[in-house]
Write a protein that holds these residues in place. Sequence first.
Motif, short mmCIF file in Angstrom:
data_model
loop_
_atom_site.label_atom_id
_atom_site.label_comp_id
_atom_site.label_asym_id
_atom_site.label_seq_id
_atom_site.Cartn_x
_atom_site.Cartn_y
_atom_site.Cartn_z
N GLY A 75 10.04 4.71 -5.52
CA GLY A 75 8.97 5.47 -5.99
C GLY A 75 7.61 4.66 -6.64
N PRO A 76 8.22 3.93 -7.48
CA PRO A 76 7.22 2.88 -8.19
C PRO A 76 6.33 2.26 -7.43
CG PRO A 76 9.31 2.91 -9.43
CD PRO A 76 9.63 3.59 -8.25
N ALA A 77 6.62 1.80 -6.28
CA ALA A 77 6.05 1.00 -5.39
C ALA A 77 5.05 1.92 -4.59
CB ALA A 77 6.78 0.29 -4.40
N GLY A 78 5.06 3.30 -4.59
CA GLY A 78 4.32 4.21 -4.05
C GLY A 78 4.87 4.64 -2.73
N ILE A 79 6.40 4.42 -2.72
CA ILE A 79 6.96 4.70 -1.37
C ILE A 79 7.55 6.29 -1.46
CG2 ILE A 79 8.59 4.05 0.30
CD1 ILE A 79 8.22 1.33 -0.65
N ARG A 80 7.14 7.17 -0.55
CA ARG A 80 7.64 8.39 -0.80
C ARG A 80 8.75 8.47 0.40
NH1 ARG A 80 5.11 12.48 0.58
NH2 ARG A 80 3.59 11.42 1.64
N VAL A 81 10.05 9.26 -0.18
CA VAL A 81 11.17 9.28 0.87
C VAL A 81 11.50 10.98 0.80
CG1 VAL A 81 13.31 8.60 1.67
CG2 VAL A 81 11.83 7.08 0.41
N ASN A 82 11.36 11.49 1.85
CA ASN A 82 11.77 12.85 1.88
C ASN A 82 12.57 13.32 3.18
OD1 ASN A 82 10.32 14.19 -0.42
ND2 ASN A 82 8.72 12.97 0.66
N ALA A 83 13.14 14.38 3.18
CA ALA A 83 13.92 14.69 4.35
C ALA A 83 13.71 16.24 4.70
CB ALA A 83 15.53 14.75 4.15
N VAL A 84 13.82 16.46 6.41
CA VAL A 84 13.72 18.01 6.65
C VAL A 84 15.19 18.22 7.27
CG1 VAL A 84 11.50 17.95 7.18
CG2 VAL A 84 12.77 16.98 8.78
N ALA A 85 15.66 19.59 6.57
CA ALA A 85 16.99 19.96 6.96
C ALA A 85 16.51 20.91 7.96
CB ALA A 85 17.88 20.28 5.95
N SER A 133 0.82 -1.23 0.01
CA SER A 133 -0.03 -0.13 -0.15
C SER A 133 0.90 1.25 -0.19
CB SER A 133 -0.76 0.06 1.14
OG SER A 133 -0.22 -0.27 2.33
N GLY A 134 2.34 1.23 -0.36
CA GLY A 134 3.05 2.42 -0.44
C GLY A 134 3.26 2.99 1.25
N GLY A 135 3.69 4.09 1.24
CA GLY A 135 4.13 4.69 2.44
C GLY A 135 4.98 5.66 2.40
#
Length: 254
Positions: A165-175, A124-126
């Motif tokens: 990303g193709p699996a609906g997984i988003r990865v971000n960062a806060v600096a 289901s992504g994440g």
Amino acid sequence: MRSFVVTGGGRGVGRAVVERLLLGGDAVVAVELDARALTWIEAAGGKAVAVRGDACLEEVAERAAHLAEEIAPLAGWVNNAALFRDASLDTDDAATILDLITSNLAAAVTGCAVAVKHFLAAGSGGAIVNVSSHQAQRPVRGALPYATAKAAIEGLTKAAAVDHGPAGIRVNAVALGSIETERYQQFLAGRNAAEVAVVNAQMAELHPLGRIGLAGEVADAVAYLLSDTASFVTGAVLPVDGGRAVRGPDPEEN
């Protein structure tokens, strides 16, 4: 209802993120090495769960993931745990410096790896949010291990976003810039009023907004990146630093 895991969730920025997510009605598992920082989570009960352990260890991260999934589908993971210790190439041996870099980087890598595997298994992504620092781009003298690790965490963020990303997984960062936490208060505690005034003035000068940040402001940014509102945002490093990263010395200043 959804569930989230927050490492280093016992105090400071991590605690603010946990509280923000709980306020939104979600369940949160907080991973924390210091048992004293977990008492408030244990007292909160309900949808707040405490896991004592080192976020660098895969078995600790797996335990957190399973506990979260027992409450509700795992929707997000925040890699906040960090170690603050200065070291320098001219005063410390290479092994010590590498250990410090690894201590900060390992928790993020472990958290990303466990989160990705659980997201893929659920299908289901994440969303993952890694906590970085303005030092990834503009290091402070003496903080080489920390700045190096944070730069690597930003690289990890971007690479993981591309891979998953193709699996609906988003990865971000806060600096982050300087944030008012217990650690910052302890830094001020050993100084007299005049010294505190000087430090506050320096912090105001470093941040174009004229002040340091609040942990709750970081939590709001993290909550946004975890939310569906940010559904088309991935591989991003969001500065939450009051403009510190873009503040350069003016050559015309006296």
